[in-house]
Write a protein that holds these residues in place. Structure first.
Motif: not given
Length: 281
Positions: A107, A110-111, A114-115, A188, A235, A240-241, A244-245
């Motif tokens: 997770c 993933g964060g 993306t960010s 979500y 989370e 939402t993102a 999903l991760f």
């Protein structure tokens, strides 16, 4: 087939469905009631959510209606007192308790991708609630859930379905039980349901055949996931993102467990054949 034999075969099917129905009904109602009274108790939700008591209350309810059958389902919940009650193999226990770290790490990756940042929450940000208190409360809350989901409902459904099917069903029901999740965006909620289903499969396969200490193992896994969501990822922010991760990470972590279980199932007939084959003289 004589009529009395047909009746005897139908009784267990009716029994398991009734037990599951009562458990789920009470779990949903009790969770709602506990959530409604939490503001009046002054217990901070970031420390523990009283809705987690719902499954434990549900187990108490079915125990009043079916005391003998409930004792059967809960066998192995606590540490075994006899040699006949076997716990999880050491390697499986270690793998189970390391899996939350893998899920949270995926997770976090993933964060970051993306960010470009990792929303780590320092324990100092929750300074009003000491870390030891948060960890203890999270463990107690997780065990209150797991005595219902993995120690009662999982063994109950396992009497009718295979390990993956039973585990996935429990995970889906576990996710649906979190009703506030469905006030968020559909994506979500989908990510959350994927996460609960995949994590339930991990727990179901890890606890398959375990006859001792099931509650602490399941509660420990659950606690580590909750602490990771609270301190390491985002989370809990209803974004939402990140959810999903979480769903994708839980699914990725579940795949090796499923593959291992299938290999063990494929090898089982070979072991039986070897065990029953005549011994050469």
């Amino acid at each position: 087939m004589p009529e009395h034999e047909r009746g005897q075969r139908r009784t267990p099917r009716t029994g398991w469905a009734a037990q599951a129905g009562v458990f789920l009904a009470v779990a949903f109602v009790a969770a709602g009631a506990c959530g409604a009274v939490q503001p009046a108790t002054g217990v901070p939700p970031e420390v523990v959510q009283l809705t987690q008591l719902g499954p434990a209350v549900a187990v108490a309810a079915v125990a009043l209606l079916w005391p003998g059958r409930t004792r059967e389902r809960l066998a192995g919940t606590l540490p075994g007192r006899t040699r006949a009650r076997t716990g999880a193999p050491a390697r499986r226990t270690v793998a189970l308790l390391l899996t939350p770290a893998l899920i949270i790490a995926l997770c976090a990756c993933g964060g970051l991708l993306t960010s470009g940042s990792l929303p780590v929450t320092s324990p100092r940000a929750l300074a009003a609630h000491p870390l030891a208190l948060v960890v203890t409360a999270q463990l107690l809350g997780a065990c209150a859930e797991e005595i219902g989901w993995r120690c009662y409902l999982q063994p109950l459904l396992r009497t009718r379905f295979g390990p993956v099917t039973a585990s996935a069903a429990v995970g889906l029901l576990w996710g649906l039980w979190h009703l506030p999740v469905f006030a968020q965006e559909p994506a979500y909620a989908a990510g959350f349901l994927l996460a609960t289903t995949a994590m339930s499969v991990i727990l179901g396969l890890a606890l398959e055949g375990v006859r001792s200490n099931r509650l602490l193992l399941a509660g420990g896994f659950h606690t580590l996931i909750n602490l990771g969501m609270l301190y390491v990822t985002d989370e809990t922010a209803a974004a939402t993102a990140p959810m999903l991760f979480l769903g994708a990470a839980a699914l990725a972590a579940a795949l090796p467990w499923i593959a291992t279980a299938r290999r063990a199932a494929d090898a089982a007939p070979d072991r039986i054949t070897v065990a029953t084959a005549p011994v050469p003289r």
